[in-house]
Design a protein around this motif. Structure first.
Motif, PDB file in Angstrom:
ATOM      1  N   UNK A  15     -41.491  -2.007  85.695  1.00  0.00           N
ATOM      2  CA  UNK A  15     -42.831  -1.783  86.270  1.00  0.00           C
ATOM      3  C   UNK A  15     -43.900  -2.396  85.384  1.00  0.00           C
ATOM      4  N   UNK A  16     -43.740  -2.268  84.065  1.00  0.00           N
ATOM      5  CA  UNK A  16     -44.719  -2.823  83.127  1.00  0.00           C
ATOM      6  C   UNK A  16     -44.756  -4.344  83.234  1.00  0.00           C
ATOM      7  N   UNK A  17     -43.563  -4.954  83.332  1.00  0.00           N
ATOM      8  CA  UNK A  17     -43.496  -6.419  83.468  1.00  0.00           C
ATOM      9  C   UNK A  17     -44.142  -6.863  84.774  1.00  0.00           C
ATOM     10  N   UNK A  18     -43.871  -6.124  85.870  1.00  0.00           N
ATOM     11  CA  UNK A  18     -44.429  -6.495  87.164  1.00  0.00           C
ATOM     12  C   UNK A  18     -45.943  -6.415  87.176  1.00  0.00           C
ATOM     13  N   UNK A  19     -46.514  -5.510  86.401  1.00  0.00           N
ATOM     14  CA  UNK A  19     -47.965  -5.389  86.338  1.00  0.00           C
ATOM     15  C   UNK A  19     -48.630  -6.604  85.703  1.00  0.00           C
TER      16      UNK A  19
END
Length: 203
Positions: A197-201
């Motif tokens: 999720x952090x990478x996708x943000x």
């Protein structure tokens, strides 16, 4: 003689799938073809062969899911090959007509009609490499339970997580998978999702 994109005319051998296709009425075959196109465009997560099989059986057609899956795979191959080679509906008919296991004329007409109506969108997807080629997650569920007996839990009455996922593979066939994890395994699983999720943000 060559077809579009320099591809030679090679016969498509459908084997015993032809016999299955012969039993499918034109209207139901058209609906099947349209669902395959929608799947290739990523408009639907999969061709629901189980639901279609039930509808076929209700219409008096004796067919099982495994046979219907063969038809989906064969027609998916036809459409994906036609898209990659940018075949017109006439060129597609020619290739289907030259197949080793000749399809019934009515089936060729249905496939040609659907390709004529919607094939251009698939060809555009092929140019953009947007044709569905990998499995897609359709459903994801979990529940917390208490172990009565387990190979992975050290003692009874240990909590565990049951995961249930429903996946559509590249052919559109839907399969369900269930597996169990201990709480530490689930926590690791959860942490990996947080990292994703952090990478996708940042994308």
């Amino acid at each position: 003689m060559s077809m579009a994109a320099g591809m030679p005319i090679e016969p498509w051998d459908f084997g015993n799938t032809v016999d299955i296709i012969k039993t499918i009425p034109q209207d139901l075959l058209a609906e099947l073809c349209e669902q395959i196109i929608q799947y290739m465009q990523c408009q639907i997560p999969a061709v629901n062969t189980v639901e279609l099989c039930q509808r076929f059986q209700a219409a008096g057609i004796e067919i099982v899911v495994s046979d219907l899956t063969k038809v989906v795979n064969a027609i998916s191959f036809v459409f994906s090959t036609a898209a990659k080679n940018k075949l017109s509906s006439e060129e597609l008919s020619t290739r289907l007509g030259s197949s080793v296991s000749t399809l019934p004329k009515q089936a060729v007409q249905v496939i040609r009609h659907v390709w004529n109506e919607q094939g251009s969108s698939i060809i555009m997807s092929a140019d953009g490499k947007n044709i569905a080629a990998v499995g897609q997650l359709m459903d994801f569920q979990w529940k917390l339970g208490m172990a009565v007996s387990s190979d992975s839990c050290k003692s009874l009455k240990s909590p565990y997580i049951t995961m249930a996922v429903k996946v559509a593979d590249a052919s559109g066939h839907i399969t369900s998978k269930t597996f169990e994890m201990t709480v530490p395994q689930f926590q690791n699983f959860y942490n990996q999702f947080k990292e994703m999720a952090i990478v996708l943000e940042t994308v």
